[in-house]
Design a protein around this motif. Sequence first.
Motif, PDB file in Angstrom:
ATOM      1  N   CYS A 271     -65.087  -7.001  33.132  1.00  0.00           N
ATOM      2  CA  CYS A 271     -63.954  -6.308  33.744  1.00  0.00           C
ATOM      3  C   CYS A 271     -63.920  -4.891  33.178  1.00  0.00           C
ATOM      4  CB  CYS A 271     -62.643  -7.031  33.444  1.00  0.00           C
ATOM      5  SG  CYS A 271     -61.196  -6.178  34.144  1.00  0.00           S
ATOM      6  N   LYS A 272     -63.944  -3.895  34.066  1.00  0.00           N
ATOM      7  CA  LYS A 272     -64.043  -2.504  33.642  1.00  0.00           C
ATOM      8  C   LYS A 272     -62.835  -1.723  34.170  1.00  0.00           C
ATOM      9  CE  LYS A 272     -67.061   1.536  34.163  1.00  0.00           C
ATOM     10  NZ  LYS A 272     -68.301   2.046  34.779  1.00  0.00           N
ATOM     11  N   ALA A 273     -62.266  -0.826  33.341  1.00  0.00           N
ATOM     12  CA  ALA A 273     -61.130  -0.015  33.763  1.00  0.00           C
ATOM     13  C   ALA A 273     -61.149   1.315  33.016  1.00  0.00           C
ATOM     14  CB  ALA A 273     -59.812  -0.732  33.510  1.00  0.00           C
ATOM     15  N   ILE A 274     -60.679   2.367  33.688  1.00  0.00           N
ATOM     16  CA  ILE A 274     -60.594   3.706  33.107  1.00  0.00           C
ATOM     17  C   ILE A 274     -59.173   4.236  33.332  1.00  0.00           C
ATOM     18  CG2 ILE A 274     -61.559   6.049  33.131  1.00  0.00           C
ATOM     19  CD1 ILE A 274     -64.089   4.892  34.395  1.00  0.00           C
ATOM     20  N   HIS A 275     -58.590   4.866  32.304  1.00  0.00           N
ATOM     21  CA  HIS A 275     -57.247   5.428  32.472  1.00  0.00           C
ATOM     22  C   HIS A 275     -57.024   6.509  31.413  1.00  0.00           C
ATOM     23  CE1 HIS A 275     -52.901   5.606  33.270  1.00  0.00           C
ATOM     24  NE2 HIS A 275     -53.232   5.048  34.449  1.00  0.00           N
ATOM     25  N   VAL A 276     -56.121   7.462  31.739  1.00  0.00           N
ATOM     26  CA  VAL A 276     -55.806   8.539  30.791  1.00  0.00           C
ATOM     27  C   VAL A 276     -54.938   8.025  29.652  1.00  0.00           C
ATOM     28  CG1 VAL A 276     -56.063  10.370  32.507  1.00  0.00           C
ATOM     29  CG2 VAL A 276     -53.848   9.218  32.266  1.00  0.00           C
ATOM     30  N   ASN A 277     -54.192   6.935  29.912  1.00  0.00           N
ATOM     31  CA  ASN A 277     -53.387   6.324  28.861  1.00  0.00           C
ATOM     32  C   ASN A 277     -54.305   5.488  27.975  1.00  0.00           C
ATOM     33  OD1 ASN A 277     -51.598   5.023  27.220  1.00  0.00           O
ATOM     34  ND2 ASN A 277     -50.556   3.902  28.860  1.00  0.00           N
ATOM     35  N   ARG A 306     -61.960  12.904  28.627  1.00  0.00           N
ATOM     36  CA  ARG A 306     -60.887  12.480  27.736  1.00  0.00           C
ATOM     37  C   ARG A 306     -60.077  11.308  28.285  1.00  0.00           C
ATOM     38  NH1 ARG A 306     -58.364  18.056  25.103  1.00  0.00           N
ATOM     39  NH2 ARG A 306     -60.357  18.846  24.303  1.00  0.00           N
ATOM     40  N   THR A 307     -60.726  10.444  29.009  1.00  0.00           N
ATOM     41  CA  THR A 307     -60.097   9.198  29.442  1.00  0.00           C
ATOM     42  C   THR A 307     -60.703   8.055  28.643  1.00  0.00           C
ATOM     43  OG1 THR A 307     -61.718   8.937  31.210  1.00  0.00           O
ATOM     44  CG2 THR A 307     -59.636  10.031  31.781  1.00  0.00           C
ATOM     45  N   MET A 308     -59.982   6.950  28.657  1.00  0.00           N
ATOM     46  CA  MET A 308     -60.437   5.773  27.927  1.00  0.00           C
ATOM     47  C   MET A 308     -61.123   4.805  28.895  1.00  0.00           C
ATOM     48  SD  MET A 308     -60.748   3.938  25.193  1.00  0.00           S
ATOM     49  CE  MET A 308     -59.598   4.562  23.948  1.00  0.00           C
ATOM     50  N   ILE A 309     -62.319   4.330  28.515  1.00  0.00           N
ATOM     51  CA  ILE A 309     -63.036   3.303  29.285  1.00  0.00           C
ATOM     52  C   ILE A 309     -62.993   2.018  28.472  1.00  0.00           C
ATOM     53  CG2 ILE A 309     -65.186   2.639  30.415  1.00  0.00           C
ATOM     54  CD1 ILE A 309     -66.018   5.548  30.385  1.00  0.00           C
ATOM     55  N   ARG A 310     -62.458   0.961  29.094  1.00  0.00           N
ATOM     56  CA  ARG A 310     -62.410  -0.335  28.418  1.00  0.00           C
ATOM     57  C   ARG A 310     -63.189  -1.365  29.257  1.00  0.00           C
ATOM     58  NH1 ARG A 310     -59.025  -0.459  24.155  1.00  0.00           N
ATOM     59  NH2 ARG A 310     -57.354   1.094  24.065  1.00  0.00           N
ATOM     60  N   ILE A 311     -63.882  -2.236  28.543  1.00  0.00           N
ATOM     61  CA  ILE A 311     -64.585  -3.345  29.179  1.00  0.00           C
ATOM     62  C   ILE A 311     -64.199  -4.625  28.470  1.00  0.00           C
ATOM     63  CG2 ILE A 311     -66.846  -4.400  29.608  1.00  0.00           C
ATOM     64  CD1 ILE A 311     -68.027  -1.666  29.872  1.00  0.00           C
ATOM     65  N   LEU A 312     -63.798  -5.648  29.241  1.00  0.00           N
ATOM     66  CA  LEU A 312     -63.456  -6.947  28.679  1.00  0.00           C
ATOM     67  C   LEU A 312     -64.401  -7.980  29.280  1.00  0.00           C
ATOM     68  CD1 LEU A 312     -61.491  -8.512  26.836  1.00  0.00           C
ATOM     69  CD2 LEU A 312     -60.103  -8.958  28.885  1.00  0.00           C
ATOM     70  N   PHE A 313     -65.224  -8.591  28.439  1.00  0.00           N
ATOM     71  CA  PHE A 313     -66.183  -9.596  28.878  1.00  0.00           C
ATOM     72  C   PHE A 313     -65.568 -10.986  28.786  1.00  0.00           C
ATOM     73  CE2 PHE A 313     -69.217  -6.249  28.006  1.00  0.00           C
ATOM     74  CZ  PHE A 313     -70.203  -6.456  28.966  1.00  0.00           C
ATOM     75  N   SER A 330     -56.390  -8.501  34.426  1.00  0.00           N
ATOM     76  CA  SER A 330     -55.115  -7.779  34.550  1.00  0.00           C
ATOM     77  C   SER A 330     -55.087  -6.614  33.572  1.00  0.00           C
ATOM     78  CB  SER A 330     -53.943  -8.713  34.267  1.00  0.00           C
ATOM     79  OG  SER A 330     -53.972  -9.818  35.157  1.00  0.00           O
ATOM     80  N   SER A 331     -54.330  -5.578  33.956  1.00  0.00           N
ATOM     81  CA  SER A 331     -54.179  -4.381  33.118  1.00  0.00           C
ATOM     82  C   SER A 331     -52.765  -3.869  33.259  1.00  0.00           C
ATOM     83  CB  SER A 331     -55.179  -3.302  33.549  1.00  0.00           C
ATOM     84  OG  SER A 331     -54.845  -2.046  33.009  1.00  0.00           O
ATOM     85  N   HIS A 334     -53.219  -0.938  35.892  1.00  0.00           N
ATOM     86  CA  HIS A 334     -53.990  -1.121  37.121  1.00  0.00           C
ATOM     87  C   HIS A 334     -53.547  -2.388  37.838  1.00  0.00           C
ATOM     88  CE1 HIS A 334     -56.589   1.093  34.290  1.00  0.00           C
ATOM     89  NE2 HIS A 334     -57.126   1.682  35.358  1.00  0.00           N
ATOM     90  N   PRO A 335     -53.714  -2.427  39.147  1.00  0.00           N
ATOM     91  CA  PRO A 335     -53.495  -3.697  39.869  1.00  0.00           C
ATOM     92  C   PRO A 335     -54.520  -4.729  39.427  1.00  0.00           C
ATOM     93  CG  PRO A 335     -53.624  -1.831  41.400  1.00  0.00           C
ATOM     94  CD  PRO A 335     -54.079  -1.321  40.064  1.00  0.00           C
ATOM     95  N   SER A 336     -54.108  -5.995  39.420  1.00  0.00           N
ATOM     96  CA  SER A 336     -55.017  -7.079  39.022  1.00  0.00           C
ATOM     97  C   SER A 336     -56.057  -7.322  40.109  1.00  0.00           C
ATOM     98  CB  SER A 336     -54.227  -8.363  38.755  1.00  0.00           C
ATOM     99  OG  SER A 336     -53.305  -8.159  37.697  1.00  0.00           O
ATOM    100  N   LYS A 337     -57.210  -7.833  39.700  1.00  0.00           N
ATOM    101  CA  LYS A 337     -58.268  -8.217  40.634  1.00  0.00           C
ATOM    102  C   LYS A 337     -58.845  -9.555  40.189  1.00  0.00           C
ATOM    103  CE  LYS A 337     -59.988  -3.779  42.351  1.00  0.00           C
ATOM    104  NZ  LYS A 337     -61.182  -2.913  42.460  1.00  0.00           N
ATOM    105  N   SER A 338     -59.324 -10.308  41.198  1.00  0.00           N
ATOM    106  CA  SER A 338     -59.847 -11.649  40.917  1.00  0.00           C
ATOM    107  C   SER A 338     -61.257 -11.806  41.462  1.00  0.00           C
ATOM    108  CB  SER A 338     -58.949 -12.722  41.525  1.00  0.00           C
ATOM    109  OG  SER A 338     -57.654 -12.661  40.973  1.00  0.00           O
ATOM    110  N   ALA A 339     -61.976 -12.773  40.929  1.00  0.00           N
ATOM    111  CA  ALA A 339     -63.280 -13.201  41.427  1.00  0.00           C
ATOM    112  C   ALA A 339     -63.316 -14.716  41.419  1.00  0.00           C
ATOM    113  CB  ALA A 339     -64.411 -12.633  40.572  1.00  0.00           C
TER     114      ALA A 339
END
Length: 994
Positions: A271-277, A306-313, A330-331, A334-339
């Motif tokens: 799960c990958k997400a990028i945000h300024v916070n 200067r954004t944060m990249i997080r990955i949750l395996f 979930s974040s 960010h809106p949640s996404k499913s697989a």
Amino acid sequence: MIFQTITNQDLPEIKCVLINHGNNDSSVGASSSNPMATESREDLACALRPEGAETIYEAATVQVDVAASITLQVLVSAPGNTSCLWVFKHSYLNCQPHFDLQNRGVFSMVILKMTETQAGEYRLLIQSAATNYTVLFTVSIRNTLLYTLRKPYFRKMENQDALVCISESVPEPTVEWVFCDSQSDRYDVRTALVTFSNIVDITLCKGESPAVVTKEESVLHELFGTDIRCCARNELGRECTKLFTIDLNQTPQTTPPQLFLKVGEPLWIRCKAIHVNHGFGLSWELENKALEEGSYFEMSTYSTNRTMIRILFAFVSSVGRNDTGYYTCSSSEHPSKSALVTILEKGFINVSKSNEDYEIDQYEEFCFSVRFKAYPQIRCTWTFSRKSFPCEQSGLDDGYSISKFCNHKHQPGQYIFHAENDDAQFTKEFTLNIRRKPQVLAEASASQASCSSDGYPIPSWTWKKCSDKSPNCTEEITEGIWNKKANKKVFGQWISSSTLNMSEAIKGFLVKCCAYNALGTSCETILLSSPGPFPSIQDNISFYATIGLCLPFIAVLTMLICHKYKKQFRYESQLQMVQVSGSLDNEYFYVDFREYEYDLKWEFPRENLEFGKNRMFRLFPSCGKILSECSLTHTCLAGKVLGSGAFGKVMNATAYGISKTGVSIQVAVKMLKEKADSSEREALMSELKMMTHLGSHENIVNLLGACTLSGPIYLIFEYCCYGDLLNYLRSKREKFHRTWTEIFKEHNFTSLHFGKNEDQFYFTDEIEYENQKRLEEEEDLNVLTFEDLLCFAYQVAKGMEFLEFKSCLHRDLAARNVLVTHGKVAKIADFGLARDIMSDSNYVIRGNARLPVKWMAPESLFEGIYTIKSDVWSYGILLWEIFSLGVNPYPGIPADANFYKLIQSGFKMDQPFYATEEIYFIMQSCWAFDSRKRPSFPNLTSFLGCQLADAEEAMYQNMDGRVSERPSVYQNRRPYSREVDLGLPSPQVHTEDS
């Protein structure tokens, strides 16, 4: 019903052999007659199965190492006339039998670089005059557990933020990390050998850090790329695993992505997400329940903006059925996404099973396509007419994949898509029909007339009566007609026929049968002969009594006539090398090649020559569906007969490796009839030896090789795809333009530029010239110009110049003996063996032979003298054929006694419609009664070269009103001199200044 009992005495003696070439090198040829030095042979002890209605021989199971090269071979004693077919899975494979030194039939199947997909049951179906039988081989891979290619899997590297890709395959695999830059959508593949302590730096897509491959594990430290895959490959193939990713910054899909796994496989989801916070967090849930601690880990980094990249395996080392469900990331930002993760007990292939039929036009662009969902990844093939083609797959956004096949070349018939993986297999059939105008063939007997057609859609029929034996046919015939229901042939052609029963009203009249469909109409005219009254019974008795008394005398007389015919019409090549023995033209003798040695460097493996596919008979259940039109007693040969005569025939074939290793080309194969005598075989061998001494030339149909050992003699020549020049010219009459200016005016354009694709061209203000490409693309325009006619004349002169240099006479130079191939290249051929001169009206009985009298020089016609100057006369007739677009010479004048008187009186044909004064002057020069006054072929070549240059120059002047300095279209292929001397007085229209 008649039942036939087959005893063991009726069956031939069969031996099954395994030839292990003992070499993994791909250079091992597909021929058991040329084995490697290390090969070994093993008797597989074929045994007859006692049960069942079919006669089946079963060989011992064959166990083969991965990547080994083997040959399965069957030796049959006293085979006689046989046909055969290899069957493997859903494919029908070529079978080309030959004979060994013990006169046994040899049937071989070569398997190069054995893989798991090539393991299985191989069946050899054999049809002989006595019986039909099957030989069964079962081929398996030895030590299957040791030779594997397993899908690579991931695990976390202990105490490091890195991902390890592990391959447990044998033989030793190569590991590839595959990365993609989302903005450029470009994949970058880097490879590292998985060997102990081997460290390789890998360059990724732009903006990503290098990865390191070390020891037996591929370790990836950079896990923030968009698309990451790990692939393992060895001799068995290639398997890939994609790092399944949910990107919270991307637009959500309408349907959640789906991931399939089998029980026991590892699960990895990123799960990958990028945000300024920088303080946002990520979490995983399975069916609304948080994952247990230890089944996930997180990584983070700062990007350049200067954004944060997080990955949750999320990961499971070995999945079970309880791991099925929706995994939701979930974040807080960010809106949640499913697989959806689905755990399977075994793999599957989901695809529409219905067979599909298609109708397309002859030149319509079309591709077959199969949309499927499968796990694990499938291996697939496309098959048509027993040939397999590569199968490409591409993924779709909805989780499905698609495979397309476009290489059908507009051949109608049945196409098969076959897919399989470790757990499932699937076959889907397609039928392709090509819409085209019907072509009609007609024949008549004493009681009826019949017409048949193979157009599509299925044509309808009309019959008309013609008035007073003229072609004016208007009266429709409605009675006595029987239309046969259309049958579908093997290769997809629909055959329909219509029969007209003869009645008193139409006896002695011309009738016309017409087949028509939406694409057009085709007709044939038939003259219905009027038979006399039927004889009475007494007349019949007298007639048969007379026949019975005369029959012995008729038989003896027939034998004498046949013997005399054989002596008169002994086969010999049209081409003959001569040895000049004096200063006069008639002081020469033909070189006798019977005593010459044949150079074995021309020998070509017989099994590498394929005359189409030998189709088996419908009494084989597995072949009956495909081969329904084959008779029960004859072999159906798919190779096309290009020519057939009293002594032999020429057939189209495919030769594997004759020009370049691993490459197959179309060839023409000259051979004798089945019951040829020793003198005819000797004559064909003499022709072969002569051709090897002659050498090659661009404007001669060149010898490529020969098969002379262990079977009938085959001479292998170049294949010319457009057939003979005579019919080529006739077929292009409606496409003829005297100049390119006519073409330009017709399209209202100024100058021409050709596109790269076939049949595509457009016009611009600037002309670019690429010599060979332009020639091929002019051909694609499907037009014929005066320039083309000059080109044909020039090329034939060049070919004859070569023959003259080699002291070789042709003796039957005519448009029917010149072939045309790609690029409008003309090649002189020898059809002496394969032309039916008995039914060809161009060959007239003259003394004890049939001769092409309208093409013959006076000295050949009246004195039997053939020289290179008599070939020059024939060349003049050929020029007349070319510049009349295929009209028969001396039109309206029968080849009788008056014709011979005309030739002796110096009669010459008028100027043909498409010839210029200069060309007609050349014809007249060739027809000089005194052979010494005829030009030589080098003179003719030079003169026609100048004519070509003048025609090209005139074309440019007509196009833009000026002569530009442009390279000659013909400079690579047609060298010429501007200073020409035919050795004759120059005509008024062609002075040195012009």
